[in-house]
Design a protein around this motif. Sequence first.
Motif, PDB file in Angstrom:
ATOM      1  N   PHE A  64     112.772  39.220  46.671  1.00 18.97           N
ATOM      2  CA  PHE A  64     113.784  38.932  45.659  1.00 18.97           C
ATOM      3  C   PHE A  64     113.013  38.474  44.423  1.00 18.97           C
ATOM      4  O   PHE A  64     112.100  37.650  44.543  1.00 18.97           O
ATOM      5  N   GLU A  65     113.395  38.986  43.248  1.00 16.35           N
ATOM      6  CA  GLU A  65     112.590  38.658  42.080  1.00 16.35           C
ATOM      7  C   GLU A  65     113.446  38.525  40.831  1.00 16.35           C
ATOM      8  O   GLU A  65     114.529  39.105  40.725  1.00 16.35           O
ATOM      9  N   ILE A  66     112.931  37.732  39.907  1.00 15.78           N
ATOM     10  CA  ILE A  66     113.474  37.716  38.552  1.00 15.78           C
ATOM     11  C   ILE A  66     112.302  37.975  37.610  1.00 15.78           C
ATOM     12  O   ILE A  66     111.161  37.607  37.910  1.00 15.78           O
ATOM     13  N   GLU A  67     112.609  38.630  36.498  1.00 17.02           N
ATOM     14  CA  GLU A  67     111.575  38.919  35.503  1.00 17.02           C
ATOM     15  C   GLU A  67     111.862  38.114  34.251  1.00 17.02           C
ATOM     16  O   GLU A  67     112.984  38.123  33.735  1.00 17.02           O
ATOM     17  N   LYS A 102     119.202  31.726  42.824  1.00 13.53           N
ATOM     18  CA  LYS A 102     119.835  33.050  42.768  1.00 13.53           C
ATOM     19  C   LYS A 102     119.788  33.738  44.128  1.00 13.53           C
ATOM     20  O   LYS A 102     120.743  34.406  44.535  1.00 13.53           O
ATOM     21  N   THR A 103     118.667  33.571  44.842  1.00 12.62           N
ATOM     22  CA  THR A 103     118.534  34.196  46.157  1.00 12.62           C
ATOM     23  C   THR A 103     119.481  33.553  47.166  1.00 12.62           C
ATOM     24  O   THR A 103     120.119  34.248  47.964  1.00 12.62           O
ATOM     25  N   LEU A 104     119.609  32.227  47.131  1.00 13.15           N
ATOM     26  CA  LEU A 104     120.547  31.555  48.038  1.00 13.15           C
ATOM     27  C   LEU A 104     121.976  32.033  47.774  1.00 13.15           C
ATOM     28  O   LEU A 104     122.746  32.278  48.714  1.00 13.15           O
ATOM     29  N   ALA A 105     122.324  32.185  46.502  1.00 11.40           N
ATOM     30  CA  ALA A 105     123.661  32.677  46.152  1.00 11.40           C
ATOM     31  C   ALA A 105     123.855  34.098  46.677  1.00 11.40           C
ATOM     32  O   ALA A 105     124.918  34.437  47.201  1.00 11.40           O
ATOM     33  N   LYS A 138     116.754  42.629  44.092  1.00 15.07           N
ATOM     34  CA  LYS A 138     116.286  42.707  45.479  1.00 15.07           C
ATOM     35  C   LYS A 138     115.385  43.936  45.546  1.00 15.07           C
ATOM     36  O   LYS A 138     115.857  45.062  45.560  1.00 15.07           O
ATOM     37  N   ASN A 139     114.087  43.686  45.537  1.00 17.41           N
ATOM     38  CA  ASN A 139     113.101  44.761  45.507  1.00 17.41           C
ATOM     39  C   ASN A 139     112.751  45.136  46.951  1.00 17.41           C
ATOM     40  O   ASN A 139     111.903  44.521  47.587  1.00 17.41           O
ATOM     41  N   VAL A 179     111.407  26.713  49.669  1.00 16.91           N
ATOM     42  CA  VAL A 179     112.849  26.885  49.905  1.00 16.91           C
ATOM     43  C   VAL A 179     113.366  25.762  50.799  1.00 16.91           C
ATOM     44  O   VAL A 179     114.426  25.184  50.540  1.00 16.91           O
ATOM     45  N   PHE A 180     112.611  25.443  51.850  1.00 12.72           N
ATOM     46  CA  PHE A 180     113.026  24.394  52.779  1.00 12.72           C
ATOM     47  C   PHE A 180     113.178  23.052  52.049  1.00 12.72           C
ATOM     48  O   PHE A 180     114.164  22.339  52.226  1.00 12.72           O
TER      49      PHE A 180
END
Length: 108
Positions: free
Chosen positions: A20-23, A63-66, A13-14, A82-83
């Motif tokens: 929200f990000e993944i690398e 991951k963000t929803l979780a 969570k930046n 997302v929708f």
Amino acid sequence: MMKPEFENIKLNKNAEKMRFEIEVNGHFAYIDYKETTHLIALIHTEAEPELAGTGAAQAVVEKTLAYIKESGKKLLPYCPYVFAYLKKHPEWTSIVDESFPAYSQLSN
């Protein structure tokens, strides 16, 4: 379902960039967000071109929803990606705030 190669990648969570990000291999998939005390609005999902078609965007959404579910906050899914994901995965509808304008479209 998220591809196995993304399962162990940590969601960041930046707060500085409000995303929200993944690398993945030095490239990012992320979702821009806005947050209040009780709500998290997801605005826009993007994956860098190098990650196109890899499943990274879907992974960052899951991951963000979780994260939102665990935080106890409610979701405002303004991001079309997302929708659309929520429409295909109604098990997540429980975290969407009922005040969201298109909420009724999710429960169909």
